[in-house]
Motif scaffolding. Structure first.
Motif, short mmCIF file in Angstrom:
data_model
loop_
_atom_site.label_atom_id
_atom_site.label_comp_id
_atom_site.label_asym_id
_atom_site.label_seq_id
_atom_site.Cartn_x
_atom_site.Cartn_y
_atom_site.Cartn_z
N TYR A 1 -15.38 -5.91 63.22
CA TYR A 1 -15.49 -5.20 62.17
C TYR A 1 -15.59 -6.58 61.26
CZ TYR A 1 -15.41 -2.66 57.53
OH TYR A 1 -15.56 -2.44 56.23
N SER A 2 -15.06 -7.55 61.19
CA SER A 2 -14.83 -8.21 60.03
C SER A 2 -16.37 -8.85 59.89
CB SER A 2 -13.37 -9.19 60.86
OG SER A 2 -14.20 -9.84 61.96
N LYS B 1 -9.15 0.46 67.91
CA LYS B 1 -8.01 -0.73 67.63
C LYS B 1 -6.53 -0.03 68.22
CE LYS B 1 -6.36 -4.56 66.05
NZ LYS B 1 -6.44 -6.05 65.87
N GLU B 2 -6.13 -1.21 69.70
CA GLU B 2 -5.31 -0.49 69.83
C GLU B 2 -5.09 1.11 70.20
OE1 GLU B 2 -2.29 -2.27 67.92
OE2 GLU B 2 -2.60 -4.14 68.32
N GLU B 3 -4.38 2.02 69.98
CA GLU B 3 -4.42 3.69 70.03
C GLU B 3 -5.26 4.27 69.45
OE1 GLU B 3 -1.00 2.38 66.63
OE2 GLU B 3 -1.85 1.55 68.50
N HIS B 4 -5.35 3.47 68.26
CA HIS B 4 -6.39 3.89 66.83
C HIS B 4 -8.03 4.01 67.36
CE1 HIS B 4 -3.01 3.58 63.91
NE2 HIS B 4 -2.59 2.33 64.28
N TYR B 5 -8.64 5.08 67.26
CA TYR B 5 -9.87 5.61 67.44
C TYR B 5 -10.45 6.26 66.45
CZ TYR B 5 -13.74 7.25 70.28
OH TYR B 5 -14.96 7.57 71.43
N GLU B 6 -11.72 6.09 65.94
CA GLU B 6 -12.49 6.65 65.05
C GLU B 6 -13.88 6.64 65.88
OE1 GLU B 6 -13.86 7.05 60.40
OE2 GLU B 6 -12.19 6.23 61.02
N GLU B 7 -14.59 8.38 65.85
CA GLU B 7 -16.33 8.00 66.33
C GLU B 7 -16.93 8.42 65.10
OE1 GLU B 7 -18.54 10.59 69.28
OE2 GLU B 7 -16.63 10.31 70.04
N PRO C 1 -22.95 4.53 60.07
CA PRO C 1 -22.14 4.43 58.94
C PRO C 1 -21.05 3.64 58.50
CG PRO C 1 -21.87 6.25 59.99
CD PRO C 1 -22.64 5.51 61.58
N LEU C 2 -20.84 2.71 58.42
CA LEU C 2 -19.78 1.76 58.85
C LEU C 2 -19.03 1.72 56.93
CD1 LEU C 2 -20.85 -1.12 60.86
CD2 LEU C 2 -18.94 0.41 61.22
N ASN D 1 -9.24 -2.91 54.34
CA ASN D 1 -8.04 -3.17 55.03
C ASN D 1 -8.45 -3.17 56.80
OD1 ASN D 1 -5.60 -2.49 53.55
ND2 ASN D 1 -6.51 -0.39 53.03
N LEU D 2 -9.69 -2.42 56.68
CA LEU D 2 -10.54 -2.57 58.10
C LEU D 2 -10.83 -3.75 58.52
CD1 LEU D 2 -12.82 0.14 57.90
CD2 LEU D 2 -10.94 -0.42 59.53
N LYS D 3 -10.87 -4.66 57.18
CA LYS D 3 -11.26 -5.84 57.96
C LYS D 3 -10.45 -7.08 58.22
CE LYS D 3 -13.41 -11.21 55.02
NZ LYS D 3 -11.67 -11.26 55.58
N SER D 4 -8.89 -6.82 57.62
CA SER D 4 -7.47 -7.41 57.73
C SER D 4 -7.45 -6.49 59.37
CB SER D 4 -6.68 -6.51 56.96
OG SER D 4 -6.76 -7.50 55.35
N ALA D 5 -7.54 -5.74 59.85
CA ALA D 5 -7.37 -5.07 61.11
C ALA D 5 -8.00 -4.85 62.37
CB ALA D 5 -7.30 -3.26 61.13
N ASN D 6 -9.73 -5.38 61.79
CA ASN D 6 -10.51 -6.26 62.52
C ASN D 6 -10.96 -5.65 63.92
OD1 ASN D 6 -12.51 -7.73 63.31
ND2 ASN D 6 -11.14 -9.04 63.83
N PRO D 7 -11.48 -3.54 63.75
CA PRO D 7 -11.23 -3.14 64.76
C PRO D 7 -12.50 -4.09 65.86
CG PRO D 7 -11.81 -1.82 62.88
CD PRO D 7 -11.15 -3.13 62.51
N LEU D 8 -12.33 -2.81 66.78
CA LEU D 8 -13.95 -3.46 67.73
C LEU D 8 -14.80 -2.45 67.41
CD1 LEU D 8 -12.70 -4.21 71.60
CD2 LEU D 8 -13.13 -5.83 69.62
N VAL D 9 -15.77 -2.29 67.11
CA VAL D 9 -16.79 -1.43 66.99
C VAL D 9 -18.05 -1.67 68.54
CG1 VAL D 9 -18.87 -0.52 65.57
CG2 VAL D 9 -17.41 -1.45 64.58
N PHE D 10 -18.45 -0.22 68.86
CA PHE D 10 -18.97 0.00 69.95
C PHE D 10 -19.95 0.78 69.57
CE2 PHE D 10 -14.65 -0.74 71.33
CZ PHE D 10 -14.97 -1.37 72.85
N VAL D 11 -21.55 0.82 69.65
CA VAL D 11 -22.49 1.46 69.69
C VAL D 11 -23.48 1.65 71.34
CG1 VAL D 11 -24.84 1.95 69.13
CG2 VAL D 11 -22.81 0.73 67.13
N GLN D 12 -23.79 2.67 71.19
CA GLN D 12 -24.76 3.41 72.09
C GLN D 12 -26.06 3.73 72.30
OE1 GLN D 12 -22.26 5.64 74.91
NE2 GLN D 12 -20.39 4.36 75.47
N THR D 13 -27.18 3.21 72.58
CA THR D 13 -28.35 3.23 72.29
C THR D 13 -28.98 4.11 73.84
OG1 THR D 13 -28.92 1.50 72.72
CG2 THR D 13 -28.45 1.97 70.44
#
Length: 220
Positions: free
Chosen positions: A30-31, A72-78, A88-89, A94-106
């Protein structure tokens, strides 16, 4: 499912491919996107934003996003993907600091490019006046220059109008109040503000899906 990491530093369009028998999956942090997305919160960008899309590398049409999520670890949001096919990011420090992974499937069998675009926040429809479009030009220009960095003002082409896109590869025309007709070809048409003229307007056959800057000098 094969996962592919995207390095987004210094690039607005990247290409990756997976075997044709699998859906294509992109993974990025995300960052790396936040640096560009934070421009959406800047003062003076009231009517325009940075949009995130995936584009077919061969046809240049927008790719369908079948699924996208952050984790991010136990957190998940679709994410709920809109009909415009935009990713729609959210823009969140706060998300920048947490820096979750973003996955996209086409969709499978399609190689897609990641694309950042400057676009209006709202679609255009019906009669669109010169006065309605005029405020968009400096906002689009400023956003392009913000994305380009410190010296972008020296080489960013001048925004002279709008590039309008319509659903389902629409073929038709728009009519300007001065009698000029502009053909919509495969869902796209470009109109310069001075073609409409002060006090004039254009009539659209249906609502746009995206409205982007028109940069004539960029293709000269």
């Amino acid at each position: 499912m094969k996962k592919l990491s995207l390095s987004l530093l210094g690039s607005a369009m990247l290409m990756l491919a997976t075997p044709a028998t699998h859906a294509q999956e992109y993974m990025f942090t995300y960052s790396k996107l936040y640096t560009q997305l934070k421009n959406n919160t800047k003062e003076g960008h009231d009517d325009v934003k940075v949009g995130v899309f995936f584009v077919d590398a061969n046809t240049k049409k927008l790719c369908d996003i079948e699924k996208a999520w952050m984790e991010k670890e136990e957190h998940y949001e679709e994410f709920v993907i809109p009909v415009t096919k935009e990713l729609p990011l959210p823009v969140d420090k706060n998300l920048k600091s947490a820096n979750p992974l973003v996955f996209v499937q086409t969709q499978q069998d399609t190689r897609c490019d990641y694309s950042l675009v400057v676009m209006t926040k709202s679609p255009l429809a019906g009669q669109v006046s010169y006065e309605q479009l005029a405020p968009l030009m400096p906002q689009m220009q400023a956003m392009l220059e913000d994305l380009g960095g410190m010296f972008a003002g020296w080489f960013t082409p001048q925004v002279q109008g709008v590039t309008m896109e319509f659903a389902n590869d629409l073929n038709g025309k728009i009519v300007l109040s001065n009698g000029i007709e502009k053909n919509i070809v495969d869902g796209k048409v470009q109109v310069a503000l001075n073609e409409i003229g002060e006090g004039g307007y254009m009539t659209l056959p249906e609502s746009t899906t995206r409205v982007l800057p028109y940069l004539p000098s960029a293709t000269e």
